[in-house]
Structure formats: C-alpha cells, structure tokens
Design a protein around this motif. Structure first.
Motif, PDB file in Angstrom:
ATOM      1  N   GLU A 121       0.837  -1.207   0.000  1.00  0.00           N
ATOM      2  CA  GLU A 121       0.000   0.000   0.000  1.00  0.00           C
ATOM      3  C   GLU A 121       0.869   1.253   0.000  1.00  0.00           C
ATOM      4  OE1 GLU A 121      -4.218  -1.068   2.108  1.00  0.00           O
ATOM      5  OE2 GLU A 121      -2.483  -0.802   3.432  1.00  0.00           O
ATOM      6  N   TYR A 122       1.970   1.238   0.726  1.00  0.00           N
ATOM      7  CA  TYR A 122       2.886   2.375   0.785  1.00  0.00           C
ATOM      8  C   TYR A 122       3.504   2.638  -0.596  1.00  0.00           C
ATOM      9  CZ  TYR A 122       6.840   5.255   2.250  1.00  0.00           C
ATOM     10  OH  TYR A 122       7.748   6.273   2.379  1.00  0.00           O
ATOM     11  N   GLN A 123       3.762   1.580  -1.351  1.00  0.00           N
ATOM     12  CA  GLN A 123       4.401   1.714  -2.664  1.00  0.00           C
ATOM     13  C   GLN A 123       3.504   2.380  -3.702  1.00  0.00           C
ATOM     14  OE1 GLN A 123       7.574   1.020  -3.673  1.00  0.00           O
ATOM     15  NE2 GLN A 123       7.991   0.634  -1.510  1.00  0.00           N
ATOM     16  N   ILE A 124       2.187   2.373  -3.488  1.00  0.00           N
ATOM     17  CA  ILE A 124       1.242   2.945  -4.458  1.00  0.00           C
ATOM     18  C   ILE A 124       1.570   4.408  -4.758  1.00  0.00           C
ATOM     19  CG2 ILE A 124      -1.176   3.622  -4.825  1.00  0.00           C
ATOM     20  CD1 ILE A 124      -1.984   1.065  -3.301  1.00  0.00           C
ATOM     21  N   GLN A 125       1.942   5.171  -3.753  1.00  0.00           N
ATOM     22  CA  GLN A 125       2.215   6.602  -3.936  1.00  0.00           C
ATOM     23  C   GLN A 125       3.376   6.866  -4.890  1.00  0.00           C
ATOM     24  OE1 GLN A 125       3.687   8.584  -0.356  1.00  0.00           O
ATOM     25  NE2 GLN A 125       4.469   6.620   0.410  1.00  0.00           N
ATOM     26  N   PHE A 126       4.258   5.894  -5.083  1.00  0.00           N
ATOM     27  CA  PHE A 126       5.421   6.094  -5.948  1.00  0.00           C
ATOM     28  C   PHE A 126       5.147   5.706  -7.404  1.00  0.00           C
ATOM     29  CE2 PHE A 126       7.185   5.160  -1.672  1.00  0.00           C
ATOM     30  CZ  PHE A 126       7.679   6.427  -1.415  1.00  0.00           C
ATOM     31  N   GLY A 127       4.045   5.000  -7.641  1.00  0.00           N
ATOM     32  CA  GLY A 127       3.728   4.581  -9.008  1.00  0.00           C
ATOM     33  C   GLY A 127       4.812   3.717  -9.615  1.00  0.00           C
ATOM     34  N   ASP A 128       5.429   2.873  -8.825  1.00  0.00           N
ATOM     35  CA  ASP A 128       6.564   2.046  -9.264  1.00  0.00           C
ATOM     36  C   ASP A 128       6.056   0.804 -10.006  1.00  0.00           C
ATOM     37  OD1 ASP A 128       8.875   0.614  -9.593  1.00  0.00           O
ATOM     38  OD2 ASP A 128       9.469   0.675  -7.477  1.00  0.00           O
ATOM     39  N   HIS A 129       6.047   0.894 -11.345  1.00  0.00           N
ATOM     40  CA  HIS A 129       5.563  -0.219 -12.158  1.00  0.00           C
ATOM     41  C   HIS A 129       6.477  -1.437 -12.060  1.00  0.00           C
ATOM     42  CE1 HIS A 129       2.237   1.876 -14.105  1.00  0.00           C
ATOM     43  NE2 HIS A 129       3.008   2.962 -14.073  1.00  0.00           N
TER      44      HIS A 129
ATOM     45  N   MET B  92       8.025  -2.474  -9.398  1.00  0.00           N
ATOM     46  CA  MET B  92       7.643  -3.170  -8.168  1.00  0.00           C
ATOM     47  C   MET B  92       6.375  -3.990  -8.392  1.00  0.00           C
ATOM     48  SD  MET B  92       8.230  -3.801  -5.012  1.00  0.00           S
ATOM     49  CE  MET B  92       7.498  -4.136  -3.429  1.00  0.00           C
ATOM     50  N   LEU B  93       5.382  -3.388  -9.071  1.00  0.00           N
ATOM     51  CA  LEU B  93       4.130  -4.090  -9.369  1.00  0.00           C
ATOM     52  C   LEU B  93       4.396  -5.324 -10.232  1.00  0.00           C
ATOM     53  CD1 LEU B  93       1.056  -4.355  -9.322  1.00  0.00           C
ATOM     54  CD2 LEU B  93       0.979  -2.748 -11.254  1.00  0.00           C
ATOM     55  N   ASN B  94       5.213  -5.165 -11.277  1.00  0.00           N
ATOM     56  CA  ASN B  94       5.541  -6.293 -12.161  1.00  0.00           C
ATOM     57  C   ASN B  94       6.264  -7.405 -11.393  1.00  0.00           C
ATOM     58  OD1 ASN B  94       4.374  -5.025 -14.349  1.00  0.00           O
ATOM     59  ND2 ASN B  94       6.311  -4.131 -15.058  1.00  0.00           N
ATOM     60  N   THR B  95       7.163  -7.016 -10.509  1.00  0.00           N
ATOM     61  CA  THR B  95       7.900  -8.004  -9.719  1.00  0.00           C
ATOM     62  C   THR B  95       6.960  -8.779  -8.795  1.00  0.00           C
ATOM     63  OG1 THR B  95       9.919  -6.674  -9.788  1.00  0.00           O
ATOM     64  CG2 THR B  95       9.771  -8.336  -8.042  1.00  0.00           C
ATOM     65  N   VAL B  96       6.083  -8.064  -8.106  1.00  0.00           N
ATOM     66  CA  VAL B  96       5.123  -8.721  -7.212  1.00  0.00           C
ATOM     67  C   VAL B  96       4.222  -9.664  -8.005  1.00  0.00           C
ATOM     68  CG1 VAL B  96       3.133  -8.336  -5.709  1.00  0.00           C
ATOM     69  CG2 VAL B  96       5.178  -6.934  -5.440  1.00  0.00           C
ATOM     70  N   GLU B  97       3.719  -9.215  -9.160  1.00  0.00           N
ATOM     71  CA  GLU B  97       2.847 -10.059  -9.972  1.00  0.00           C
ATOM     72  C   GLU B  97       3.583 -11.286 -10.521  1.00  0.00           C
ATOM     73  OE1 GLU B  97      -0.415  -6.874 -11.717  1.00  0.00           O
ATOM     74  OE2 GLU B  97       1.428  -7.221 -12.861  1.00  0.00           O
ATOM     75  N   HIS B  98       4.834 -11.104 -10.914  1.00  0.00           N
ATOM     76  CA  HIS B  98       5.600 -12.214 -11.482  1.00  0.00           C
ATOM     77  C   HIS B  98       6.065 -13.188 -10.402  1.00  0.00           C
ATOM     78  CE1 HIS B  98       9.229 -14.217 -13.063  1.00  0.00           C
ATOM     79  NE2 HIS B  98       8.476 -14.327 -14.146  1.00  0.00           N
TER      80      HIS B  98
END
Length: 134
Positions: free
Chosen positions: A102-110, A112-118
C-alpha cells in the motif's frame, strides 16, 4: 496400528515390500505381529541406530540406495511451534507485506508491481481462488 511416539517418523524405515514401514514399536492392533518379526526389527534398528544417534560423516557412503531411504532431514528441521503460532506469524508477515505494498502505491513504481505479480503469481492465484470460493 497403535499410536506412535513423536520420534517414530525419524527412526522408521520404509520398505519397498510389505511391511512397508519397519520399526520395533509399530505393531498391529490385532496382535498378529509375531515375536520373531519383532526381535528381527529390534536387531535391525539397533544395528542401524536411530537418526538422533547416527550422524554420517561427509565422506561416508550410505549403505542403501537413496530410493530406499525415508527423508528425515525435513522432519528434523521441522518447525516445532504450534499450528496457531505458525499461522499467526504467517498472518502478521502478510499484513506487514500488504502494508508495504500500500505504501508503494504513492510512488507509481511499475517495476515493483511487475515483480510482485511475477514472483508472487502462484500465491496470487491461490489467494484469488480462495476468495472466489468464500
């Protein structure tokens, strides 16, 4: 079969033919286990030693092929905490991790999102399937 001690699975021997499990304390409930078989098993366990008594040196070869051995290393290293303690620890870690996401959302770090999903694909699949069934 009768109830067995907690160290049973560390000392039991798996066989390819019947009886599939060999251990001196493993006896049928009907008492059909012959004393001869019992004494043979006791001698075999004494000859091999229990997992706690026997430690193989690094260069020592095992007498039997790996296919005949029961993997007791995992059991020895098994977590000794209770179910509730283990589950609570897992839940706490998941809550901390989701707070971090949730904290990472403010940074818009794609990335990080790709890593979590993968990296978490199998867990995400499990989570979604569990939630769909509720």
């Amino acid at each position: 079969m009768h109830p067995v001690s907690p160290t049973f699975f560390l000392e039991v021997q798996q066989n390819w033919t019947t009886p599939f499990w060999s251990h001196p304390t493993l006896v049928p409930l009907d008492g059909s286990f012959s004393p001869l078989e019992s004494s043979q098993l006791e001698r075999e366990v004494a000859r091999r030693g229990s997992i706690g008594e026997r430690e193989m040196s690094e260069g020592e070869e095992d007498e039997e092929p790996d296919g005949n051995m029961v993997d007791t290393v995992a059991a020895v290293k098994m977590d000794q905490r209770t179910f509730k303690e283990r589950f609570s620890h897992l839940i706490t870690n998941l809550q901390d991790f989701t707070s971090g996401l949730e904290y990472q959302i403010q940074f818009g770090d794609h990335q990080m999102l790709n890593t979590v999903e993968h990296e978490g694909a199998s867990f995400i699949w499990l989570m979604e399937n569990c939630l769909d069934r509720e």
